[in-house]
Design a protein around this motif. Sequence first.
Motif, PDB file in Angstrom:
ATOM      1  N   ILE A 178       0.624 -86.739  52.635  1.00 22.92           N
ATOM      2  CA  ILE A 178      -0.941 -87.297  52.723  1.00 22.92           C
ATOM      3  C   ILE A 178      -1.767 -88.780  52.310  1.00 22.92           C
ATOM      4  N   VAL A 179      -0.577 -89.626  51.748  1.00 20.30           N
ATOM      5  CA  VAL A 179      -1.016 -90.824  51.808  1.00 20.30           C
ATOM      6  C   VAL A 179      -0.584 -91.477  52.803  1.00 20.30           C
ATOM      7  N   LYS A 180       0.667 -91.042  53.534  1.00 22.55           N
ATOM      8  CA  LYS A 180       1.329 -91.545  54.877  1.00 22.55           C
ATOM      9  C   LYS A 180       0.093 -91.475  55.747  1.00 22.55           C
ATOM     10  N   GLN A 181      -0.282 -90.049  56.215  1.00 23.09           N
ATOM     11  CA  GLN A 181      -1.324 -89.997  56.884  1.00 23.09           C
ATOM     12  C   GLN A 181      -2.723 -89.963  57.205  1.00 23.09           C
ATOM     13  N   LEU A 182      -2.977 -90.442  55.475  1.00 18.48           N
ATOM     14  CA  LEU A 182      -4.131 -91.293  55.499  1.00 18.48           C
ATOM     15  C   LEU A 182      -3.779 -93.004  55.800  1.00 18.48           C
ATOM     16  N   LEU A 183      -3.096 -93.280  55.618  1.00 23.79           N
ATOM     17  CA  LEU A 183      -1.878 -95.201  55.806  1.00 23.79           C
ATOM     18  C   LEU A 183      -2.011 -95.352  57.557  1.00 23.79           C
ATOM     19  N   GLN A 184      -1.657 -94.183  57.595  1.00 20.30           N
ATOM     20  CA  GLN A 184      -1.412 -94.120  59.854  1.00 20.30           C
ATOM     21  C   GLN A 184      -2.307 -94.886  60.619  1.00 20.30           C
ATOM     22  N   GLY A 185      -2.324 -96.128  60.964  1.00 19.00           N
ATOM     23  CA  GLY A 185      -3.003 -97.138  61.807  1.00 19.00           C
ATOM     24  C   GLY A 185      -3.719 -98.082  60.911  1.00 19.00           C
ATOM     25  N   ASN A 186      -3.887 -97.848  59.505  1.00 17.51           N
ATOM     26  CA  ASN A 186      -4.655 -98.618  58.649  1.00 17.51           C
ATOM     27  C   ASN A 186      -4.203 -99.828  58.554  1.00 17.51           C
ATOM     28  N   THR A 187      -5.385-100.938  59.681  1.00 14.89           N
ATOM     29  CA  THR A 187      -4.109-102.179  59.482  1.00 14.89           C
ATOM     30  C   THR A 187      -5.089-103.447  58.702  1.00 14.89           C
ATOM     31  N   GLU A 188      -6.314-102.747  57.914  1.00 18.52           N
ATOM     32  CA  GLU A 188      -7.099-103.526  57.282  1.00 18.52           C
ATOM     33  C   GLU A 188      -6.977-103.516  55.687  1.00 18.52           C
ATOM     34  N   ALA A 189      -6.323-102.510  55.262  1.00 22.09           N
ATOM     35  CA  ALA A 189      -6.043-102.165  54.561  1.00 22.09           C
ATOM     36  C   ALA A 189      -4.640-100.936  53.603  1.00 22.09           C
ATOM     37  N   PRO A 190      -3.625-101.769  54.770  1.00 22.53           N
ATOM     38  CA  PRO A 190      -2.300-100.733  54.598  1.00 22.53           C
ATOM     39  C   PRO A 190      -1.643-100.282  53.422  1.00 22.53           C
ATOM     40  N   TYR A 191      -2.566-101.062  51.932  1.00 17.62           N
ATOM     41  CA  TYR A 191      -1.543-100.444  50.949  1.00 17.62           C
ATOM     42  C   TYR A 191      -2.526 -99.292  50.290  1.00 17.62           C
ATOM     43  N   LEU A 192      -1.391 -98.414  49.590  1.00 20.72           N
ATOM     44  CA  LEU A 192      -2.471 -98.003  48.516  1.00 20.72           C
ATOM     45  C   LEU A 192      -2.250 -98.263  47.373  1.00 20.72           C
ATOM     46  N   ARG A 193      -3.696 -98.361  46.443  1.00 17.61           N
ATOM     47  CA  ARG A 193      -3.789 -99.247  45.948  1.00 17.61           C
ATOM     48  C   ARG A 193      -3.795 -98.116  44.118  1.00 17.61           C
ATOM     49  N   VAL A 194      -3.740 -98.436  42.852  1.00 10.73           N
ATOM     50  CA  VAL A 194      -3.344 -98.027  41.999  1.00 10.73           C
ATOM     51  C   VAL A 194      -4.057 -98.238  41.082  1.00 10.73           C
ATOM     52  N   GLY A 195      -4.536 -98.180  40.323  1.00 12.50           N
ATOM     53  CA  GLY A 195      -5.153 -98.557  38.877  1.00 12.50           C
ATOM     54  C   GLY A 195      -5.890 -98.522  38.023  1.00 12.50           C
ATOM     55  N   VAL A 196      -6.863 -98.686  37.106  1.00 12.23           N
ATOM     56  CA  VAL A 196      -7.281 -98.221  35.875  1.00 12.23           C
ATOM     57  C   VAL A 196      -8.495 -99.366  35.933  1.00 12.23           C
ATOM     58  N   LYS A 197      -9.636 -98.788  35.028  1.00 11.07           N
ATOM     59  CA  LYS A 197     -11.071 -98.440  34.717  1.00 11.07           C
ATOM     60  C   LYS A 197     -10.853 -98.714  33.309  1.00 11.07           C
ATOM     61  N   GLY A 198     -12.277 -99.185  33.437  1.00 14.98           N
ATOM     62  CA  GLY A 198     -12.903 -99.281  31.553  1.00 14.98           C
ATOM     63  C   GLY A 198     -11.969 -98.708  30.691  1.00 14.98           C
ATOM     64  N   GLY A 199     -11.987 -98.068  29.915  1.00 16.35           N
ATOM     65  CA  GLY A 199     -10.851 -98.149  28.490  1.00 16.35           C
ATOM     66  C   GLY A 199     -12.296 -98.053  27.688  1.00 16.35           C
ATOM     67  N   GLY A 200     -12.856 -98.304  26.353  1.00 16.88           N
ATOM     68  CA  GLY A 200     -13.322 -97.895  25.275  1.00 16.88           C
ATOM     69  C   GLY A 200     -13.306 -96.709  25.069  1.00 16.88           C
ATOM     70  N   CYS A 201     -14.783 -96.051  24.272  1.00 14.12           N
ATOM     71  CA  CYS A 201     -14.354 -94.474  23.971  1.00 14.12           C
ATOM     72  C   CYS A 201     -13.985 -93.591  24.836  1.00 14.12           C
ATOM     73  N   SER A 202     -14.199 -93.833  26.124  1.00 17.65           N
ATOM     74  CA  SER A 202     -14.653 -92.948  27.220  1.00 17.65           C
ATOM     75  C   SER A 202     -12.828 -92.777  27.528  1.00 17.65           C
ATOM     76  N   GLY A 203     -12.210 -93.553  27.085  1.00 18.94           N
ATOM     77  CA  GLY A 203     -11.066 -93.737  27.632  1.00 18.94           C
ATOM     78  C   GLY A 203     -10.606 -94.069  28.972  1.00 18.94           C
ATOM     79  N   VAL A 204      -9.632 -94.030  29.471  1.00 19.44           N
ATOM     80  CA  VAL A 204      -9.292 -95.187  31.464  1.00 19.44           C
ATOM     81  C   VAL A 204      -9.696 -93.847  31.850  1.00 19.44           C
TER      82      VAL A 204
END
Length: 101
Positions: A19-45
């Motif tokens: 799926i990622v390779k299909q979505l990345l195909q021809g994507n020159t503006e954002a050619p990387y898959l970004r994986v990250g976290v946000k938050g923390g605190g009491c609700s977790g990550v």
Amino acid sequence: MMDTANKAPIQLTATAVEIVKQLLQGNTEAPYLRVGVKGGGCSGVAYMLGFDAIMEDDDLFDVAGVPVIMKKAHGMYLMGMEIDYQQGSDATGFVFRQPGS
């Protein structure tokens, strides 16, 4: 064969890679898959997934042929995480799984 790349903290399932390779195909503006976290605190990550350009404080990994980027500080939160793509009647999309949990 020597592996010169850093070992990625995450894994992608075969379906997710497809799926990622299909979505990345021809994507020159954002050619990387970004994986990250946000938050923390009491609700977790909260885990994030998106397509992006690489930045100075990113680590770059090759995960099954997919160029994956993440902030250096996020690696410890993502260590061992498996990302799958599920197509179900109730939900379709990427899922984060901690193996063994």
